[in-house]
Scaffold this active site. Structure first.
Site, PDB file in Angstrom:
ATOM      1  N   HIS A  10      -3.816  68.529  10.105  1.00  0.00           N
ATOM      2  CA  HIS A  10      -3.222  67.684  11.151  1.00  0.00           C
ATOM      3  C   HIS A  10      -3.184  66.245  10.665  1.00  0.00           C
ATOM      4  O   HIS A  10      -4.160  65.493  10.811  1.00  0.00           O
ATOM      5  CB  HIS A  10      -4.044  67.810  12.442  1.00  0.00           C
ATOM      6  CG  HIS A  10      -3.435  67.104  13.622  1.00  0.00           C
ATOM      7  ND1 HIS A  10      -3.103  67.741  14.802  1.00  0.00           N
ATOM      8  CD2 HIS A  10      -3.072  65.809  13.811  1.00  0.00           C
ATOM      9  CE1 HIS A  10      -2.586  66.885  15.647  1.00  0.00           C
ATOM     10  NE2 HIS A  10      -2.558  65.680  15.073  1.00  0.00           N
ATOM     11  N   HIS A  12       0.026  63.071  10.221  1.00  0.00           N
ATOM     12  CA  HIS A  12       1.449  62.730  10.377  1.00  0.00           C
ATOM     13  C   HIS A  12       1.883  61.939   9.144  1.00  0.00           C
ATOM     14  O   HIS A  12       1.322  60.869   8.882  1.00  0.00           O
ATOM     15  CB  HIS A  12       1.657  61.886  11.636  1.00  0.00           C
ATOM     16  CG  HIS A  12       1.220  62.597  12.883  1.00  0.00           C
ATOM     17  ND1 HIS A  12       2.113  63.197  13.742  1.00  0.00           N
ATOM     18  CD2 HIS A  12      -0.011  62.828  13.404  1.00  0.00           C
ATOM     19  CE1 HIS A  12       1.446  63.759  14.750  1.00  0.00           C
ATOM     20  NE2 HIS A  12       0.158  63.544  14.562  1.00  0.00           N
ATOM     21  N   HIS A 190       0.565  69.247  20.088  1.00  0.00           N
ATOM     22  CA  HIS A 190      -0.459  68.290  20.515  1.00  0.00           C
ATOM     23  C   HIS A 190      -0.740  68.507  22.004  1.00  0.00           C
ATOM     24  O   HIS A 190       0.163  68.328  22.840  1.00  0.00           O
ATOM     25  CB  HIS A 190       0.030  66.858  20.340  1.00  0.00           C
ATOM     26  CG  HIS A 190      -0.011  66.338  18.945  1.00  0.00           C
ATOM     27  ND1 HIS A 190       0.661  66.914  17.915  1.00  0.00           N
ATOM     28  CD2 HIS A 190      -0.676  65.268  18.416  1.00  0.00           C
ATOM     29  CE1 HIS A 190       0.437  66.222  16.802  1.00  0.00           C
ATOM     30  NE2 HIS A 190      -0.382  65.222  17.082  1.00  0.00           N
ATOM     31  N   GLU A 193      -5.210  65.793  24.105  1.00  0.00           N
ATOM     32  CA  GLU A 193      -5.596  64.537  23.445  1.00  0.00           C
ATOM     33  C   GLU A 193      -5.573  63.484  24.568  1.00  0.00           C
ATOM     34  O   GLU A 193      -6.591  63.216  25.173  1.00  0.00           O
ATOM     35  CB  GLU A 193      -4.623  64.183  22.310  1.00  0.00           C
ATOM     36  CG  GLU A 193      -4.981  62.901  21.565  1.00  0.00           C
ATOM     37  CD  GLU A 193      -3.850  62.390  20.661  1.00  0.00           C
ATOM     38  OE1 GLU A 193      -2.671  62.750  20.873  1.00  0.00           O
ATOM     39  OE2 GLU A 193      -4.157  61.578  19.759  1.00  0.00           O
ATOM     40  N   ASP A 271      -5.294  62.669  11.136  1.00  0.00           N
ATOM     41  CA  ASP A 271      -4.213  62.300  12.074  1.00  0.00           C
ATOM     42  C   ASP A 271      -3.277  61.209  11.529  1.00  0.00           C
ATOM     43  O   ASP A 271      -2.140  61.511  11.171  1.00  0.00           O
ATOM     44  CB  ASP A 271      -4.813  61.892  13.425  1.00  0.00           C
ATOM     45  CG  ASP A 271      -3.921  62.223  14.614  1.00  0.00           C
ATOM     46  OD1 ASP A 271      -2.875  62.846  14.420  1.00  0.00           O
ATOM     47  OD2 ASP A 271      -4.289  61.855  15.751  1.00  0.00           O
ATOM     48  N   ASP A 272      -3.725  59.963  11.519  1.00  0.00           N
ATOM     49  CA  ASP A 272      -2.908  58.834  11.029  1.00  0.00           C
ATOM     50  C   ASP A 272      -3.871  57.873  10.331  1.00  0.00           C
ATOM     51  O   ASP A 272      -4.186  56.794  10.872  1.00  0.00           O
ATOM     52  CB  ASP A 272      -2.227  58.115  12.205  1.00  0.00           C
ATOM     53  CG  ASP A 272      -1.374  59.071  13.036  1.00  0.00           C
ATOM     54  OD1 ASP A 272      -0.247  59.382  12.613  1.00  0.00           O
ATOM     55  OD2 ASP A 272      -1.864  59.527  14.090  1.00  0.00           O
TER      56      ASP A 272
HETATM   57  N1  ADE Z   1       2.123  60.873  16.506  1.00  0.00           N
HETATM   58  C1  ADE Z   1       1.425  60.334  15.516  1.00  0.00           C
HETATM   59  N2  ADE Z   1       0.113  60.373  15.799  1.00  0.00           N
HETATM   60  C2  ADE Z   1      -0.014  60.954  17.005  1.00  0.00           C
HETATM   61  C3  ADE Z   1      -1.117  61.287  17.836  1.00  0.00           C
HETATM   62  N3  ADE Z   1      -2.379  61.020  17.488  1.00  0.00           N
HETATM   63  N4  ADE Z   1      -0.861  61.867  19.010  1.00  0.00           N
HETATM   64  C4  ADE Z   1       0.403  62.122  19.384  1.00  0.00           C
HETATM   65  N5  ADE Z   1       1.451  61.844  18.631  1.00  0.00           N
HETATM   66  C5  ADE Z   1       1.259  61.268  17.451  1.00  0.00           C
HETATM   67 ZN    ZN Z   2      -1.488  64.049  15.689  1.00  0.00          ZN
END
Ligand code: ADE
Ligand code: ZN
Length: 323
Positions: A10, A12, A190, A193, A271-272
């Site tokens: 997971h 992006h 998703h 969250e 995630d990011d």
């Molecule tokens: N797009 C990029 N990161 C995200 C996240 N943590 N939750 C939802 N959409 C996303």
């Molecule tokens: Zn995500």
């Protein structure tokens, strides 16, 4: 945890781009970056989850060509490989590519070239999950799904959805998800969250998902935790992301271990990473330290990820044997 081989399900792709790479790509493209993208220390600037989504879009706008996608992919996989990561399944967003004038096939070919180059240089393996963006609505999701089935690529192994969980309802995206599912692909959404348990339940009811993106807020309903454990639906947990966006105060408060103890299939993800001051290696270090997990337990988490991966069985078996 340096010697533990890692896997990530997971993350992006646009969200892996470091501030330095965003600035470099923008300069190469002669593109003007919105100055509000960065703080004075050079890091990404955002205040809450929704502002993060806006910052993400501004940073992603610097990626403007097929070769930029190659560079972003290569840069991320290199950083992962240096942390002893052997497999990354990355989300890619055709909507972000289209906004920057890149076609669906060009964006995939760029990512695939990055995967090939990183494999050659670092031995890491990568695959792609094409994602739609929930807050852009069902029509855009349907057109992403249409492209997805129209232009198959050997590295594209699944379909997913990110974005703002508060917008629309999972059932609005059933046509897009079933298009991918009926073409033989696995899917993930998703949920749980910034949405609650109902969001996870609605996803399980209306979408043909094999995994849940995040799913962490299942912890708020013991019956849902039991169901996820019983059905062995893997959770793509991202503790550092949840802490950065304010869902939990710290790793001590994050329910990773509670979900694991309850018998859920837990996987660990970043995630990011540059937005959340983390990396897959840091997530392994922090989760292990806080929960007292030894290397054997962390290896099992890698194996959970590899068993839950959407790639083909031959690759999975090869990667699991390497762990
Ligand atoms: N797009 C990029 N990161 C995200 C996240 N943590 N939750 C939802 N959409 C996303
Ligand atoms: Zn995500």
């Amino acid at each position: 945890m340096k010697t533990v081989k890692k896997a990530e399900l997971h993350v992006h792709l646009e969200g892996t781009t470091t501030p330095a790479l965003v600035k470099k790509l923008a300069a190469n493209n002669g593109a003007e970056l919105d100055p509000s993208t960065f703080k004075s220390d050079g890091e990404f600037s955002w205040s809450d989850f929704w502002d993060f989504l806006r910052c993400y879009d501004k940073a992603a706008a610097a990626i403007q060509s097929k070769d930029d996608y190659r560079a972003v992919t290569y840069d991320y996989l290199k950083r992962c490989a240096l942390e002893n990561t052997i497999y990354v399944e990355t989300f890619s967003s055709p909507d972000h590519a289209a906004d920057a004038g890149i076609s669906y096939t060009d964006h995939l070919e760029g990512i695939a070239a990055g995967i090939d180059d990183a494999r050659r240089d670092f031995g890491i393996e990568g695959r792609i999950i094409v994602t739609c963006v929930r807050h852009l609505g069902p029509e855009k999701a349907n057109s992403v799904a249409q492209k997805f089935v129209e232009y198959p690529h050997p590295y594209v192994v699944g379909f997913g959805m990110g974005g703002d969980e508060a917008q629309y309802h999972p059932k609005d995206f059933a046509p897009a998800f079933y298009k991918a599912h009926d073409a033989g692909y696995k899917t993930t959404n998703h949920a749980g969250e910034f949405g609650d348990c109902q969001s996870i339940r609605d996803t399980l009811t209306h979408l043909p998902v094999s995994r849940i993106g995040h799913g962490v807020r299942a912890i708020e309903d013991p019956n849902l935790v039991s169901e996820l454990a019983e059905r062995q639906i893997p959770l793509e947990l991202c503790p550092g992301s949840n802490i950065a966006t304010g869902l939990y105060d710290g790793y001590e408060q994050h329910p990773f271990d509670q979900l694991k103890q309850a018998g859920c299939v837990v996987t660990l993800n970043s995630d990011d990473p540059p937005f959340f001051a983390t990396s897959i290696g840091k997530e392994y270090e922090r989760v292990a330290a806080v929960n007292g997990y030894d290397e054997q337990i962390m290896r099992q988490i890698t194996i959970n990820s590899l068993k839950s991966a959407f790639c083909d069985d031959a690759l999975k078996e090869k990667l699991i044997a390497a762990v």
